[in-house]
Enzyme design. Structure first.
Site, short mmCIF file in Angstrom:
data_model
loop_
_atom_site.label_atom_id
_atom_site.label_comp_id
_atom_site.label_asym_id
_atom_site.label_seq_id
_atom_site.Cartn_x
_atom_site.Cartn_y
_atom_site.Cartn_z
N HIS A 96 0.82 -1.22 0.00
CA HIS A 96 0.00 0.00 0.00
C HIS A 96 0.85 1.26 0.00
CE1 HIS A 96 0.27 -0.04 4.53
NE2 HIS A 96 0.32 1.26 4.32
N ASP A 154 -0.17 -7.57 1.42
CA ASP A 154 0.33 -6.20 1.49
C ASP A 154 1.85 -6.20 1.62
OD1 ASP A 154 0.42 -3.47 1.69
OD2 ASP A 154 -0.36 -3.36 3.74
N SER A 200 3.82 2.50 8.38
CA SER A 200 3.52 1.56 7.31
C SER A 200 4.78 1.08 6.60
CB SER A 200 2.64 2.23 6.26
OG SER A 200 1.32 2.27 6.66
N GLY A 201 4.80 -0.22 6.30
CA GLY A 201 5.90 -0.78 5.54
C GLY A 201 7.12 -1.11 6.38
#
Length: 306
Positions: free
Chosen positions: A82, A129, A252-253
């Protein structure tokens, strides 16, 4: 924790920007609003595999350096799909960073030349994801232990002391394919994201928080009430029933790591959550062990390190 969209709408599942996010049955949180909740400042260089992904000099997601062969360098970063789904323009990966506002001489910046997200990534359900990034030049490791991974100069508060001293750029270990993390295993997540749900300031300083890996059934039951399906093979939940400690937008990530005898292992990638650090709604992480064959294929295809 987690999902980015172009605009801050409201706190909720962090979805990608674009029409997919608007069709989702929940609201999204933008990447202007990102960081660890309930955490502490990480010791400098204690997460030597973490990278700050930036566009036009502004942090938007985390990532992890992984080993691509026997050489002490890598041009491959693993992050969340994402983070890159809407495309990347002028993106860079900064390794060896601690305070993003005060770069040090040990920091190295490389340009992201290619981003490959999982072919079955679903922006509506957040399934699969995960993405692999290729850098324009390899980032050299500064480890004295040849062919090692996951060596840290000592995390805190819940992780064991130093395995090696003072490393600023070291790859994280990947789990074996299909491996499962036992319930209640303590893991550590780190990032430069928001420090509270609904906040506006990301942290310029790398923060970390310790969170236990939760029983799948409990996580699935919690999220079912939100109309969200948690896939046991592709996702894992970590956090506290009472909330209070979590990753948040902008993390995120980034890596969720667990210490093993060979070093710290990348068991999860910060993916999504409903809000940040809410009771009964733990952070959801991509289960890295589910994707090892795919990751290895991408490394072989993309990496120029031979």
């Amino acid at each position: 924790m987690r999902f980015m969209s172009g605009v801050v709408v409201a706190v909720g599942l962090l979805g990608c920007g674009g029409p997919e996010a608007e069709q989702a049955p929940f609201e999204t949180v933008g990447h202007t609003d990102q960081e660890i909740v309930g955490g502490i400042e990480a010791r400098p260089n204690s997460h030597p595999w973490i990278v700050s992904l930036q566009q036009y000099g502004s942090h938007f997601c985390g990532g992890s350096l992984v080993r691509v062969g026997d050489k002490e360098e890598s041009d491959i970063v693993i992050t969340a799909a994402h983070c890159v789904y809407d495309g990347l323009a002028n993106a860079t990966a900064v390794a060896g960073a601690h305070d993003l506002y005060n770069p040090t001489s040990t920091q190295v910046t490389a340009r992201v030349t290619k981003a490959v997200y999982h072919p079955q990534y679903n922006p509506d359900t957040t399934l699969n994801d995960i993405a692999v990034l290729k850098l324009d030049k390899p980032i050299k490791f500064d480890t004295t232990v040849a062919r090692a991974c996951g060596q840290s100069s000592g995390m805190r508060p819940n992780l064991a002391p130093a395995l090696a001293g003072g490393n600023t750029r070291v790859p994280v270990c990947l789990p074996s394919s299909g491996a499962r993390v036992a319930d209640n295993t303590m893991a550590t997540v780190a990032g430069w994201g928001l420090t509270r749900e609904g906040g506006y300031d990301t942290s310029s300083i790398l923060l970390q928080v310790g969170v236990p890996v939760l029983r799948h059934q409990d996580v699935a039951n919690s999220y079912r009430s939100q109309g969200i399906n948690i896939d046991e093979n592709a996702m894992l939940g970590a956090g506290y029933k009472q909330g209070g400690k979590d990753s948040c937008q902008g993390d995120s990530g980034g890596p969720l790591v667990v210490q093993r005898p060979q070093g710290y292992v990348l068991q999860g990638i910060v993916s999504f959550g409903v809000g940040c650090a809410r009771a009964g709604l733990p952070g959801i992480y991509t289960r890295v062990s589910n994707y090892i064959p795919w990751i290895n294929t991408q490394i072989r295809t993309l990496s120029a390190v031979r």
